[in-house]
Design a protein around this motif. Sequence first.
Motif, PDB file in Angstrom:
ATOM      1  N   LEU A 228       0.721  -1.181   0.109  1.00 43.96           N
ATOM      2  CA  LEU A 228       0.024  -0.060  -0.083  1.00 43.96           C
ATOM      3  C   LEU A 228       1.154   1.365   0.014  1.00 43.96           C
ATOM      4  N   THR A 229       0.459   2.278  -0.669  1.00 42.15           N
ATOM      5  CA  THR A 229       0.920   3.637  -0.346  1.00 42.15           C
ATOM      6  C   THR A 229       0.177   4.316   0.595  1.00 42.15           C
ATOM      7  N   ARG A 230       0.545   5.608   0.850  1.00 47.20           N
ATOM      8  CA  ARG A 230      -0.132   6.423   1.842  1.00 47.20           C
ATOM      9  C   ARG A 230      -1.880   6.491   1.713  1.00 47.20           C
ATOM     10  N   ASN A 231      -1.956   6.594   0.395  1.00 49.68           N
ATOM     11  CA  ASN A 231      -3.472   6.768  -0.143  1.00 49.68           C
ATOM     12  C   ASN A 231      -4.332   5.549   0.313  1.00 49.68           C
ATOM     13  N   GLY A 232      -3.753   4.416   0.756  1.00 50.47           N
ATOM     14  CA  GLY A 232      -4.438   3.212   1.230  1.00 50.47           C
ATOM     15  C   GLY A 232      -5.139   2.782  -0.391  1.00 50.47           C
ATOM     16  N   SER A 282      -6.088  -5.029  11.051  1.00 47.44           N
ATOM     17  CA  SER A 282      -5.666  -6.336  11.303  1.00 47.44           C
ATOM     18  C   SER A 282      -4.385  -6.830  10.304  1.00 47.44           C
ATOM     19  N   TRP A 283      -4.356  -6.310   9.097  1.00 45.57           N
ATOM     20  CA  TRP A 283      -3.168  -6.815   8.297  1.00 45.57           C
ATOM     21  C   TRP A 283      -2.117  -6.155   8.371  1.00 45.57           C
ATOM     22  N   TYR A 284      -2.406  -4.597   8.940  1.00 52.35           N
ATOM     23  CA  TYR A 284      -1.110  -3.990   9.290  1.00 52.35           C
ATOM     24  C   TYR A 284      -0.482  -4.375  10.418  1.00 52.35           C
ATOM     25  N   ASN A 290       3.149  -3.262   4.127  1.00 49.36           N
ATOM     26  CA  ASN A 290       4.477  -2.732   4.427  1.00 49.36           C
ATOM     27  C   ASN A 290       4.475  -1.677   5.416  1.00 49.36           C
ATOM     28  N   GLU A 291       5.351  -1.555   6.468  1.00 47.30           N
ATOM     29  CA  GLU A 291       5.371  -0.907   7.501  1.00 47.30           C
ATOM     30  C   GLU A 291       5.380   0.766   7.156  1.00 47.30           C
TER      31      GLU A 291
END
Length: 518
Positions: A228-232, A282-284, A290-291
């Motif tokens: 993911l990027t910052r936009n989700g 839950s995935w994060y 990605n952190e």
Amino acid sequence: MFTNKQSKLGFIILLCAMLLLSACSSSSRPGNSSSNNGSKTESGQSAVKGEQEDTGLKPVELTWYYPQWSTQPDANAVQEAINKITKEKINATVKLMPVDGGSYEQKLQTMVAAGENFDIAWTSFWMFNYAQNARRGAFVQIDDLLKTAGAELRGSMPELIWEALKVDGKTYAILNYQTVTNREGFLIQKRFADKYNLDVSTIKEIKDIEPFLREIKANEQNIVAFALTRNGNFENMKTTFNNLEFISNEAIVGIYRDDQNTKVVDIIQTPEYKEYLDLMHSWYKDGLINEDAPTVKALDERKKTGQIAVSFENVLKPGKEAEEKNASGGEDIVLAPTSEPFVGTNTIIQSMQAISQTSKNPERAMMFLNLLNTDSELLNLVSYGIEDKHYVKVSDNIIRPIEDGGYNPNQTWVFGNGFIGYLQEGQDPETQAQTLKENNEAQSSPILGFTFDPDPVQTEIANLQTVNDEYGPRLNTGAVSSEDKLAEYIEKRKRAGIDKVMEEIDRQLSEWKEAVNR
């Protein structure tokens, strides 16, 4: 099931598509274009040549801005080759001005605000907003130019496309004509799908991919299970969750497509958005995402090195696997669609070129866009570079990029008419025909043709964007939980004026429906 109105529109699109495909298979086919064999048409290229011969066009330089998500070391050589064509045909040279995709909107908006001179810029509903900039006077109205310098281009696309491009009844951009549909789903590296026996046909909902992601996390070092990027990714997943359609990306407001009353809703307050947030959290929390997701703007470099096992997109068009293989360092990609093809105003106006109001040569800019979208030699040069230097031909219409060749932007969709472009190795030779068929058969939006004018609530939208930038990246990537921040986010959006924005959208939508008798 289509309505009678939709069936009629479908027939019109199909008829135009058949005519376009016929043209692509003859005079526009790579290796057999009018630019290569000297043949002439009644408009377009021959008209341009004739004008140059008859009137002696003065030499000009055109600047063309567009987003690019990977560096192209050999871009200067490609630019020189482009200018050999454009100099001969329209007595113009083109200066390519690619801008990093993560910075593109900010840079172009700054240029427009400062009144900087440039000629052509890429625009969309989702970045460097087309309708908004058209209404603000950033772009040249091109209806008259399309009758003259852009006549061949004007006749190359179905009328429905041109209707979707209109802002308040006028045209301000050229569509990069390819797929006009959205279809959501996962992009999965085949080597991992094979290794862990993933049957992609079983992936029907977003949560169905989770067991596979957990296997990747447990067994594959230095591999991002889900990127993911910052936009989700809620904007891309909205149909899969429950048939949501965005009207304003800036305000994050939309409708449910199956709502006959087309009631405007704050998407942040929908149960589907909370469901998405809870799943991503839950995935994060378990390391599947990605952190650095809340801060990263682009993942292209990681993709090129094969570090991303799974990602999600909303344009799973025919031939997507081969394009993604090219972008993924040569790793085979399989698709797992989670929705059916859908067409709406925003799915059509996803990628366009507009002529800047500050351009000193708008007619020549239109000549270039006409050429770019009707001359296969030029379109393929911009898209893939120089034959035997940046790519090799596998067959008459299929190419293979040369690894480390120095030019492989892999983004024909940013440049022009993909129906006159090469296919990539691995794509079905019928990809273009399949795409036209999908364009015709996709389910239509109940508000197809509507574009929101944000000017009456510009202050509120600016305030909302500030709030969205504060809360969105951490929530949308799962870095914080909905329990911790969603209520606060909703409350701050209310203070920023979301209710006023929704009232304005509802007013404009009601007026539009009355005007078009819907």
